[in-house]
Design an enzyme around this catalytic site. Sequence first.
Site, PDB file in Angstrom:
ATOM      1  N   HIS A   1       8.326-114.601 -32.854  1.00 30.54           N
ATOM      2  CA  HIS A   1       8.713-116.011 -32.767  1.00 30.54           C
ATOM      3  C   HIS A   1       7.437-116.861 -32.813  1.00 30.54           C
ATOM      4  O   HIS A   1       6.330-116.367 -32.931  1.00 30.54           O
ATOM      5  CB  HIS A   1       9.436-116.278 -31.438  1.00 30.54           C
ATOM      6  CG  HIS A   1      10.803-115.692 -31.334  1.00 30.54           C
ATOM      7  ND1 HIS A   1      11.940-116.457 -31.277  1.00 30.54           N
ATOM      8  CD2 HIS A   1      11.226-114.411 -31.237  1.00 30.54           C
ATOM      9  CE1 HIS A   1      13.003-115.683 -31.167  1.00 30.54           C
ATOM     10  NE2 HIS A   1      12.603-114.420 -31.137  1.00 30.54           N
TER      11      HIS A   1
ATOM     12  N   GLU B   1       5.254-114.677 -29.154  1.00 33.34           N
ATOM     13  CA  GLU B   1       5.200-116.091 -29.551  1.00 33.34           C
ATOM     14  C   GLU B   1       3.825-116.341 -30.174  1.00 33.34           C
ATOM     15  O   GLU B   1       2.813-116.403 -29.475  1.00 33.34           O
ATOM     16  CB  GLU B   1       5.402-117.009 -28.329  1.00 33.34           C
ATOM     17  CG  GLU B   1       6.727-116.811 -27.605  1.00 33.34           C
ATOM     18  CD  GLU B   1       7.895-117.590 -28.207  1.00 33.34           C
ATOM     19  OE1 GLU B   1       7.714-118.214 -29.279  1.00 33.34           O
ATOM     20  OE2 GLU B   1       8.978-117.566 -27.600  1.00 33.34           O
TER      21      GLU B   1
HETATM   22  O1  0X9 Z   1      13.803-119.399 -26.087  1.00 34.75           O
HETATM   23  C1  0X9 Z   1      13.654-118.413 -26.823  1.00 34.75           C
HETATM   24  O2  0X9 Z   1      14.596-117.879 -27.394  1.00 34.75           O
HETATM   25  C2  0X9 Z   1      12.242-117.854 -27.033  1.00 34.75           C
HETATM   26  N1  0X9 Z   1      11.295-118.923 -27.196  1.00 34.75           N
HETATM   27  S1  0X9 Z   1      11.326-119.824 -28.582  1.00 34.75           S
HETATM   28  O3  0X9 Z   1      10.419-120.945 -28.404  1.00 34.75           O
HETATM   29  N2  0X9 Z   1      10.749-118.971 -29.782  1.00 34.75           N
HETATM   30  O4  0X9 Z   1      12.660-120.231 -28.863  1.00 34.75           O
HETATM   31  C3  0X9 Z   1      11.862-117.004 -25.850  1.00 34.75           C
HETATM   32  C4  0X9 Z   1      12.751-115.835 -25.620  1.00 34.75           C
HETATM   33  C5  0X9 Z   1      12.301-114.965 -24.483  1.00 34.75           C
HETATM   34  N3  0X9 Z   1      13.248-113.884 -24.217  1.00 34.75           N
HETATM   35  C6  0X9 Z   1      14.383-114.075 -23.525  1.00 34.75           C
HETATM   36  N4  0X9 Z   1      14.656-115.171 -22.886  1.00 34.75           N
HETATM   37  N5  0X9 Z   1      15.230-113.057 -23.463  1.00 34.75           N
HETATM   38 ZN    ZN Z   2      11.929-118.482 -31.318  1.00 34.10          ZN
END
Ligand code: 0X9
Ligand code: ZN
Length: 406
Positions: A291, A366
């Site tokens: 990500h 990330e």
């Molecule tokens: O919010 C998310 O889905 C992720 N960050 S993003 O800025 N790329 O959207 C983090 C996901 C971390 N993992 C979980 N929460 N399971």
């Molecule tokens: Zn993401």
Amino acid sequence: MRLQADEPRDLTATLNSLQKHYQVDVWSRLRRSADVMVAPEYARLVRETSAEHGVDSTIVIDDVQRHLEEDYNARHRTRMRRAASRNVTNSYLTYQEIENYLYNVIATSYSPVADVTVKPIGKTFEGRSVHVVEFRKKGSVTAKPAILIDAGIHAREWIAPAMALNIIHKLTFNPENDPEVIDLLTKFDWFIVPSVNPDGYEYSQLGSTTRMWRKTRTTKYYYSPSWYCRGVGVDLNRNFGYDWNPSIGGSTCATSDVFSGPGAFSEPETQNIRDWLLGHAGLAKAYVTIHSFGQYLLYPYGSDSNKALADQEINIDVANAFKTRLAQLGVNYVIGNSAQELYAAAGGSDDYAKAVANVTVSYTLELPPASPSPGFLLPESAVPTVVSHTWAGLKALAQRLHARIV
Ligand code: 0X9
Ligand code: ZN
């Protein structure tokens, strides 16, 4: 030349005569008119013959050849320029370019080290194919531990598919002639899905008003659950079926950027990844979902910061190998539990891979930048540096994992 007649039969007679005597080429034909290509030496005779049949003639394009050459040259110039300057190592490719790259470059290449396979794992809501690239060391008899990588769950995080494609590039061509690439292909099978959500990715590439799109492009929930929630798309990273819960960092409302969907695995895109992960359960030792942005390497569980992993220690240790390598390159990464370092959010692919597909280490990576400026708008010119740093880190991560599991 455009020929126009009052009577269809006059046109028919004219065309028969012209084709017979002057080799005219009929490009298009309606009842009372036709467009024909005529050699310059017959032009006068063609006009006279037409007039004899009561058919008007007008010149539409006076030099077809010149137009053909200009068109070819223009297309060729653009193609050359694009081919010379745009590729996985320096550009954010379109979905079409990704498919071309996977099937025309990777699938047709010969690697002396590994057998490289490209195949579809399923389709999206809009019908695009989602592809996996598989690397298996030549001559291996026993199945090896596997590293699973995906990217592009979120549409606007363009550096993520770019990174995944560059990993594919390095494992296929080993452009730096790096002995560690061969070593890592000997230690692991690698499976890479570079674009999980191509519908969203394509949409985010349409223009400046759609650039910040995050979700899929499903329209299934437009009329539900209620009138004020009429929206398009599901956040795939809230839709995986471990501890699925819209009230933890998600939403039941389709207008929300973090809409969890009506239930776990309601979407074809999450079903694709679920089935792919489960297909490798047992041998899959690492799952890395790419990500952006923020420079974090996060381990589960995202759904609950109090739910510690039984094997948290190895997840920290292997993440530290990545962090240490990046620090040597002058890039700061934060490692930690995703709910603690970021925010609690249930339904992520990392949690599912860990809890259900049983990988040893599971991470959300990330990528850069660290801050919202430029955030998702990381320029293409940053691709080579991010790739080189991140690949160094991932190699260190894989080496550490191997040292820990054998
Ligand atoms: O919010 C998310 O889905 C992720 N960050 S993003 O800025 N790329 O959207 C983090 C996901 C971390 N993992 C979980 N929460 N399971
Ligand atoms: Zn993401």
